[in-house]
Write a protein that holds these residues in place. Sequence first.
Motif, PDB file in Angstrom:
ATOM      1  N   HIS A   4       0.828  -1.172  -0.076  1.00 14.35           N
ATOM      2  CA  HIS A   4       0.143  -0.180  -0.031  1.00 14.35           C
ATOM      3  C   HIS A   4       0.876   1.167   0.098  1.00 14.35           C
ATOM      4  O   HIS A   4       0.666   2.233  -0.777  1.00 14.35           O
ATOM      5  N   ASP A  52       1.360   4.546  -2.569  1.00 11.75           N
ATOM      6  CA  ASP A  52       1.176   5.772  -2.116  1.00 11.75           C
ATOM      7  C   ASP A  52       2.396   6.361  -2.772  1.00 11.75           C
ATOM      8  O   ASP A  52       2.239   7.607  -3.383  1.00 11.75           O
ATOM      9  N   SER A  81       1.441   7.217  -6.138  1.00 12.01           N
ATOM     10  CA  SER A  81       0.482   8.208  -6.107  1.00 12.01           C
ATOM     11  C   SER A  81       0.700   9.464  -5.850  1.00 12.01           C
ATOM     12  O   SER A  81       0.226  10.375  -6.305  1.00 12.01           O
ATOM     13  N   LEU A 128      -6.299   1.893  -5.777  1.00  7.44           N
ATOM     14  CA  LEU A 128      -6.268   1.585  -4.497  1.00  7.44           C
ATOM     15  C   LEU A 128      -7.368   0.382  -3.905  1.00  7.44           C
ATOM     16  O   LEU A 128      -7.322  -0.297  -3.371  1.00  7.44           O
ATOM     17  N   SER A 177      -6.816  -3.149  -2.619  1.00  2.89           N
ATOM     18  CA  SER A 177      -7.615  -3.535  -1.457  1.00  2.89           C
ATOM     19  C   SER A 177      -8.414  -4.819  -1.535  1.00  2.89           C
ATOM     20  O   SER A 177      -8.503  -5.547  -0.571  1.00  2.89           O
ATOM     21  N   HIS A 183      -4.891   8.273   0.437  1.00  2.38           N
ATOM     22  CA  HIS A 183      -3.945   6.775   0.402  1.00  2.38           C
ATOM     23  C   HIS A 183      -3.254   7.110   1.598  1.00  2.38           C
ATOM     24  O   HIS A 183      -2.968   6.000   2.439  1.00  2.38           O
ATOM     25  N   SER A 240     -12.358   5.264  -1.003  1.00  2.00           N
ATOM     26  CA  SER A 240     -11.972   5.575  -2.207  1.00  2.00           C
ATOM     27  C   SER A 240     -13.142   5.641  -3.305  1.00  2.00           C
ATOM     28  O   SER A 240     -13.176   6.353  -4.333  1.00  2.00           O
TER      29      SER A 240
END
Length: 299
Positions: free
Chosen positions: A43, A47, A50, A88, A92, A148, A190
């Motif tokens: 994750h 990020d 991102s 995202l 997930s 994020h 999200s």
Amino acid sequence: MEKNGLTGGRFLLVTVLNVVITGFELLGGLLSGSLSLLSDAFHNLGDALSVILSYVAHRIGGRHQTRQNTFGYRRVEILTALLNSGLLILVSIGLGGEAIRRLLHPQPVKGDVMLLVAVISFAANLLSTLLLNKGSKHNLNIRATYLHLLSDALASIGVIVGALLITFWQISWVDPVISLLVAVYIIYESWPIVKQTFEILMEGAPKLDYEAIARDICALPQIKGVHHLHAWQIDENNVVFSVHVNMDDLPLSQVEPVYRQIEALLCHKYDVNHVTIQAECHRGKDESLFYKQNDWRHD
């Protein structure tokens, strides 16, 4: 960039923090056997990407209009927000599936290593979140990146709680449960951004009271009718509006002040940024407020 508190230095610091913490969590996850740490590491890697995409999009979005892009480049930020949030959600879903698999087939976890890594990760994620907090309030692209980072900070809290339970009570199944809960939370946060960006890209009309707008315009003494109204968004802050109005056969010098009245009305009461008005005498006076495919045949 300075106006929203989104300096290049802040973006660079957030990116470096995420890259460092990603490597730290990957190592900690492998050593401890913690799925929640490994999921948080991937994750965090997302990020970092991102943040980079968000910064580039923010810089491009600030460019002036050109002959090829007469409305400017704001849509780049909307596209980036959609990409960030969509990725995202996909990540997930994958983490949620792995968490369910771990629940069905439990694996040992070293709680002490997990706890140390989680505490350090939480501190780094919290700092990153604070750095982008200001800009997230007025920019959908930055908000997607901010979410994020916020989701990572919340995930780290969950990992800390799980590490404590594993260390002191050997409740190992809590690790995949935390991963699953975090995945559900990230999707929940999200999805509204995905929905909003998709509506903007599909030229969906902003949420305005169009009947009230028509009444307000028709309340002006020179206006006899309103039809063929269109409204759409360049981004979440800029609304473009066009409308046809019926008026008496007046010289242009008398029409222009009416235009300014309509523009002021739309700007101050309805937060419309860009207005295009077409004045007509009789053409379209019996047509609908919103354009219909065959309306032109009646002209």
